[in-house]
Design an enzyme around this catalytic site. Structure first.
Site, PDB file in Angstrom:
ATOM      1  N   HIS A  54     -11.439 -14.036   2.279  1.00 16.23           N
ATOM      2  CA  HIS A  54     -12.059 -15.347   2.038  1.00 16.23           C
ATOM      3  C   HIS A  54     -11.054 -16.478   2.234  1.00 16.23           C
ATOM      4  O   HIS A  54     -11.285 -17.614   1.805  1.00 16.23           O
ATOM      5  CB  HIS A  54     -12.677 -15.405   0.641  1.00 16.23           C
ATOM      6  CG  HIS A  54     -13.826 -14.452   0.485  1.00 16.23           C
ATOM      7  ND1 HIS A  54     -14.278 -14.014  -0.737  1.00 16.23           N
ATOM      8  CD2 HIS A  54     -14.608 -13.826   1.398  1.00 16.23           C
ATOM      9  CE1 HIS A  54     -15.285 -13.167  -0.558  1.00 16.23           C
ATOM     10  NE2 HIS A  54     -15.498 -13.036   0.714  1.00 16.23           N
ATOM     11  N   VAL A  60      -8.649 -16.478  -3.128  1.00 21.88           N
ATOM     12  CA  VAL A  60      -8.000 -17.461  -2.254  1.00 21.88           C
ATOM     13  C   VAL A  60      -6.750 -18.031  -2.921  1.00 21.88           C
ATOM     14  O   VAL A  60      -6.171 -18.990  -2.437  1.00 21.88           O
ATOM     15  CB  VAL A  60      -8.989 -18.601  -1.919  1.00 21.88           C
ATOM     16  CG1 VAL A  60     -10.204 -18.063  -1.172  1.00 21.88           C
ATOM     17  CG2 VAL A  60      -9.389 -19.380  -3.164  1.00 21.88           C
TER      18      VAL A  60
HETATM   19  N1  APR Z   1      -9.696  -7.606 -15.175  1.00 23.08           N
HETATM   20  C1  APR Z   1     -10.504  -6.939 -14.293  1.00 23.08           C
HETATM   21  N2  APR Z   1     -11.776  -7.317 -13.992  1.00 23.08           N
HETATM   22  C2  APR Z   1     -12.253  -8.392 -14.652  1.00 23.08           C
HETATM   23  C3  APR Z   1     -11.491  -9.124 -15.603  1.00 23.08           C
HETATM   24  C4  APR Z   1     -10.156  -8.679 -15.854  1.00 23.08           C
HETATM   25  N3  APR Z   1      -9.355  -9.310 -16.718  1.00 23.08           N
HETATM   26  N4  APR Z   1     -12.260 -10.137 -16.084  1.00 23.08           N
HETATM   27  C5  APR Z   1     -13.461 -10.053 -15.437  1.00 23.08           C
HETATM   28  N5  APR Z   1     -13.458  -9.006 -14.584  1.00 23.08           N
HETATM   29  C6  APR Z   1     -14.517  -8.543 -13.672  1.00 23.08           C
HETATM   30  C7  APR Z   1     -15.933  -8.938 -14.060  1.00 23.08           C
HETATM   31  O1  APR Z   1     -16.515  -7.943 -14.889  1.00 23.08           O
HETATM   32  C8  APR Z   1     -16.629  -8.987 -12.696  1.00 23.08           C
HETATM   33  O2  APR Z   1     -17.146  -7.704 -12.349  1.00 23.08           O
HETATM   34  O3  APR Z   1     -14.267  -9.167 -12.433  1.00 23.08           O
HETATM   35  C9  APR Z   1     -15.493  -9.324 -11.719  1.00 23.08           C
HETATM   36  C10 APR Z   1     -15.523 -10.737 -11.163  1.00 23.08           C
HETATM   37  O4  APR Z   1     -16.669 -10.841 -10.377  1.00 23.08           O
HETATM   38  P1  APR Z   1     -17.002 -12.225  -9.626  1.00 23.08           P
HETATM   39  O5  APR Z   1     -16.799 -13.346 -10.546  1.00 23.08           O
HETATM   40  O6  APR Z   1     -18.344 -12.029  -9.008  1.00 23.08           O
HETATM   41  O7  APR Z   1     -15.852 -12.333  -8.523  1.00 23.08           O
HETATM   42  P2  APR Z   1     -15.757 -11.653  -7.095  1.00 23.08           P
HETATM   43  O8  APR Z   1     -16.336 -10.285  -7.094  1.00 23.08           O
HETATM   44  O9  APR Z   1     -14.374 -11.799  -6.646  1.00 23.08           O
HETATM   45  O10 APR Z   1     -16.703 -12.622  -6.222  1.00 23.08           O
HETATM   46  C11 APR Z   1     -16.753 -12.444  -4.842  1.00 23.08           C
HETATM   47  O11 APR Z   1     -17.946 -14.512  -4.572  1.00 23.08           O
HETATM   48  O12 APR Z   1     -18.270 -16.662  -5.229  1.00 23.08           O
HETATM   49  C12 APR Z   1     -17.745 -15.878  -4.237  1.00 23.08           C
HETATM   50  O13 APR Z   1     -16.033 -16.428  -2.720  1.00 23.08           O
HETATM   51  C13 APR Z   1     -16.259 -16.088  -4.066  1.00 23.08           C
HETATM   52  O14 APR Z   1     -14.573 -14.424  -3.526  1.00 23.08           O
HETATM   53  C14 APR Z   1     -15.660 -14.718  -4.367  1.00 23.08           C
HETATM   54  C15 APR Z   1     -16.823 -13.782  -4.127  1.00 23.08           C
END
Ligand code: APR
Length: 258
Positions: free
Chosen positions: A130, A114
């Site tokens: 989202h 977002v």
């Molecule tokens: N580069 C690439 N990937 C990364 C990095 C990086 N520098 N740092 C962390 N990650 C990876 C992590 O290993 C993990 O798999 O990014 C991922 C982040 O996952 P989440 O925190 O679960 O985020 P996301 O998948 O976007 O969550 C989905 O959940 O809480 C809700 O609305 C919120 O949009 C969000 C949704």
């Protein structure tokens, strides 16, 4: 870079080049190198503070004044999230996706973020599944307005077009994804034969369904993530590293091989 990683990169670039309709799915990991913590995994906001209640939208509808007071003066994890968001700038990962779009290769980026950073980097074909924290949306007519165009003197703020109640465009837990964006996401997922999946744990639906749908239809998945995810086993190409490191390298190889 050791040979196998270089080979993996080349194979992923060749896959992208031979594909007809390439789209991307991005998540919080894309913005970690812009200073915004992820939600899950090491250093995740939910990991540190616990998952938020899943009925955020019902709470908003029950008392929109209270919800807006909390939004305008957030505390705890939400304060940390909004503060890091407002200070963040696009990183090399965002810019690499802009380049792929300008090369005419990347047709669309579906983002779960977002933070408005894809747009700030210059991406044009962006679907914010989202929502966008810089926008305000009417829950009645689904019209969106820049946050700075809305007067918060009276709460809840009302839609200047239909007098409906306004809420942040960001999709709360328990809130249906706005039909205009969701419809476009399904269209793109139907067209795609290759998806670049970067910086997402692929655990939140409906966004996590798109790569599965593409793979089930015989498409290719290219995952960019420092860690294994729920999706890794379905991916034809897995590139271990951060988005800010790996995505520019993919662009470099795509330019060199095309
Ligand atoms: N580069 C690439 N990937 C990364 C990095 C990086 N520098 N740092 C962390 N990650 C990876 C992590 O290993 C993990 O798999 O990014 C991922 C982040 O996952 P989440 O925190 O679960 O985020 P996301 O998948 O976007 O969550 C989905 O959940 O809480 C809700 O609305 C919120 O949009 C969000 C949704």
């Amino acid at each position: 870079m050791e040979s196998s990683a270089a080979d993996d990169l080349d194979r992923a670039a060749e896959c992208i080049l031979r594909s007809r309709h390439v789209i991307a799915l991005t998540g919080a990991g894309l913005s970690v190198e812009s200073g915004i913590p992820p939600f899950r995994g090491p250093g995740g906001i939910w990991t540190r503070y616990g998952e938020p209640p899943m009925d955020g939208y019902q709470r908003f509808l029950a008392d929109p004044v209270k919800a807006w007071e909390e939004r305008l003066d957030p505390s705890g994890p939400m304060r940390e999230l909004w503060e890091t968001l407002s200070a963040a700038r696009p990183n090399a990962g965002h810019r690499a996706l802009v380049e792929l779009e300008e090369l005419g290769i990347l047709r669309c980026t579906i983002t779960q973020n977002v933070d408005d950073l894809h747009r700030a980097a210059g991406s044009r074909a962006v679907l914010e599944i989202h929502g966008n924290a810089t926008l305000i949306r009417c829950i009645q007519c689904v019209e969106r307005f820049p946050r700075k165009a809305i007067d918060f003197a009276t709460l809840p703020p009302r839609c200047p077009l239909c007098d409906g109640i306004l809420k942040s465009d960001t999709v709360a837990f328990g809130e249906p994804i706005p039909p205009d964006v969701l419809g476009r996401c399904f269209e793109e997922a139907e067209l795609a034969d290759c998806m670049l999946v970067a910086g997402t744990s692929a655990t939140v639906y409906p966004a996590a369904q798109f790569p599965i749908t593409i793979q089930e239809r015989g498409g290719d998945l290219v995952e960019v993530n420092p860690y294994e995810t729920e999706l890794t086993a379905l991916c034809q190409h897995t590139l271990r590293g951060t988005a800010g490191e790996v995505l520019p390298r993919i662009v470099e190889r795509v330019r060199a091989l095309r």
